[in-house]
Motif scaffolding. Sequence first.
Motif, PDB file in Angstrom:
ATOM      1  N   PHE A  92      19.693  42.245 -34.560  1.00  0.00           N
ATOM      2  CA  PHE A  92      19.715  43.073 -33.353  1.00  0.00           C
ATOM      3  C   PHE A  92      21.112  43.095 -32.738  1.00  0.00           C
ATOM      4  CE2 PHE A  92      18.620  43.572 -28.707  1.00  0.00           C
ATOM      5  CZ  PHE A  92      18.271  44.914 -28.781  1.00  0.00           C
ATOM      6  N   GLU A  93      21.721  41.931 -32.594  1.00  0.00           N
ATOM      7  CA  GLU A  93      23.057  41.858 -31.993  1.00  0.00           C
ATOM      8  C   GLU A  93      24.113  42.517 -32.883  1.00  0.00           C
ATOM      9  OE1 GLU A  93      23.515  37.691 -31.076  1.00  0.00           O
ATOM     10  OE2 GLU A  93      22.268  37.867 -29.279  1.00  0.00           O
ATOM     11  N   ALA A  94      23.993  42.360 -34.206  1.00  0.00           N
ATOM     12  CA  ALA A  94      24.947  43.002 -35.114  1.00  0.00           C
ATOM     13  C   ALA A  94      24.836  44.520 -35.024  1.00  0.00           C
ATOM     14  CB  ALA A  94      24.711  42.533 -36.548  1.00  0.00           C
ATOM     15  N   LEU A  95      23.621  45.034 -34.990  1.00  0.00           N
ATOM     16  CA  LEU A  95      23.426  46.472 -34.866  1.00  0.00           C
ATOM     17  C   LEU A  95      23.914  46.989 -33.517  1.00  0.00           C
ATOM     18  CD1 LEU A  95      19.931  46.705 -36.560  1.00  0.00           C
ATOM     19  CD2 LEU A  95      22.048  47.762 -37.395  1.00  0.00           C
ATOM     20  N   GLN A  96      23.691  46.224 -32.471  1.00  0.00           N
ATOM     21  CA  GLN A  96      24.209  46.628 -31.163  1.00  0.00           C
ATOM     22  C   GLN A  96      25.729  46.707 -31.193  1.00  0.00           C
ATOM     23  OE1 GLN A  96      22.178  43.692 -28.611  1.00  0.00           O
ATOM     24  NE2 GLN A  96      21.292  45.457 -27.552  1.00  0.00           N
ATOM     25  N   ALA A  97      26.371  45.731 -31.820  1.00  0.00           N
ATOM     26  CA  ALA A  97      27.835  45.718 -31.906  1.00  0.00           C
ATOM     27  C   ALA A  97      28.362  46.912 -32.699  1.00  0.00           C
ATOM     28  CB  ALA A  97      28.310  44.410 -32.539  1.00  0.00           C
ATOM     29  N   GLU A  98      27.564  47.401 -33.640  1.00  0.00           N
ATOM     30  CA  GLU A  98      27.941  48.575 -34.441  1.00  0.00           C
ATOM     31  C   GLU A  98      27.610  49.891 -33.735  1.00  0.00           C
ATOM     32  OE1 GLU A  98      25.850  48.184 -38.147  1.00  0.00           O
ATOM     33  OE2 GLU A  98      26.688  46.192 -38.522  1.00  0.00           O
ATOM     34  N   ASN A  99      27.044  49.816 -32.532  1.00  0.00           N
ATOM     35  CA  ASN A  99      26.593  50.990 -31.784  1.00  0.00           C
ATOM     36  C   ASN A  99      25.556  51.796 -32.581  1.00  0.00           C
ATOM     37  OD1 ASN A  99      26.649  52.386 -29.295  1.00  0.00           O
ATOM     38  ND2 ASN A  99      27.827  54.021 -30.241  1.00  0.00           N
TER      39      ASN A  99
ATOM     40  N   TYR B  17      17.267  51.943 -28.706  1.00  0.00           N
ATOM     41  CA  TYR B  17      18.605  51.554 -28.254  1.00  0.00           C
ATOM     42  C   TYR B  17      19.649  52.307 -29.059  1.00  0.00           C
ATOM     43  CZ  TYR B  17      16.561  47.483 -25.939  1.00  0.00           C
ATOM     44  OH  TYR B  17      15.832  46.662 -25.119  1.00  0.00           O
ATOM     45  N   ARG B  18      20.741  52.654 -28.389  1.00  0.00           N
ATOM     46  CA  ARG B  18      21.969  53.066 -29.065  1.00  0.00           C
ATOM     47  C   ARG B  18      22.971  52.012 -28.647  1.00  0.00           C
ATOM     48  NH1 ARG B  18      24.082  55.492 -33.288  1.00  0.00           N
ATOM     49  NH2 ARG B  18      23.357  57.577 -32.869  1.00  0.00           N
ATOM     50  N   GLY B  19      23.300  51.143 -29.599  1.00  0.00           N
ATOM     51  CA  GLY B  19      24.150  50.014 -29.247  1.00  0.00           C
ATOM     52  C   GLY B  19      23.432  49.123 -28.255  1.00  0.00           C
ATOM     53  N   ARG B  20      24.084  48.814 -27.149  1.00  0.00           N
ATOM     54  CA  ARG B  20      23.508  47.922 -26.152  1.00  0.00           C
ATOM     55  C   ARG B  20      22.709  48.656 -25.066  1.00  0.00           C
ATOM     56  NH1 ARG B  20      26.409  44.732 -28.665  1.00  0.00           N
ATOM     57  NH2 ARG B  20      27.931  43.168 -28.381  1.00  0.00           N
ATOM     58  N   THR B  21      22.681  49.974 -25.125  1.00  0.00           N
ATOM     59  CA  THR B  21      22.018  50.768 -24.098  1.00  0.00           C
ATOM     60  C   THR B  21      20.609  51.165 -24.541  1.00  0.00           C
ATOM     61  OG1 THR B  21      24.153  51.660 -23.406  1.00  0.00           O
ATOM     62  CG2 THR B  21      22.184  52.844 -22.678  1.00  0.00           C
ATOM     63  N   GLN B  22      19.637  50.851 -23.688  1.00  0.00           N
ATOM     64  CA  GLN B  22      18.269  51.278 -23.967  1.00  0.00           C
ATOM     65  C   GLN B  22      18.118  52.721 -23.496  1.00  0.00           C
ATOM     66  OE1 GLN B  22      14.983  49.465 -21.775  1.00  0.00           O
ATOM     67  NE2 GLN B  22      13.791  49.436 -23.664  1.00  0.00           N
TER      68      GLN B  22
END
Length: 140
Positions: free
Chosen positions: A43-50, A112-117
């Motif tokens: 989840f965190e890796a995907l968020q970092a990749e936006n 989510y797109r990156g860290r934004t829900q």
Amino acid sequence: MQTNTLSTRRPGFWLALLVLAAALAISPAHAAGQSTPFTQADFEALQAENALILVDVAADWCPTCRKQKQVIDAFRTQHPQVDLHVLTVDFDTRKEWVKHFKAPRHSTLAVYRGRTQHWFAVAETRQEVIFEALLKAAGQ
């Protein structure tokens, strides 16, 4: 008599093919196009990749969850250009993440797109609603 087979002409071919198959089998869990069990690291890796992420809080025994999965599969078939990553939180065994995502029950979806829900829904199974949410978050 001379044989002309791959195994005699290129003995390394089969080994290379085996290595490639193994690499594909253990490719990153967050590869697009498949649903994978939720992990914090993915989840965190995907968020970092936006990346575009669908968190699916589901239970194996849930008929609504099965319908949602059918809709998600249809979305992937109809919109192969959308790089969607689905992380499935098991409602019965991953209570800390059920709570983290504020899922009041199974059949909860969060986009989510990156860290934004961008979207949150409970028990939503209408294809047009889910498709619209995913396409909007994807910027399409």
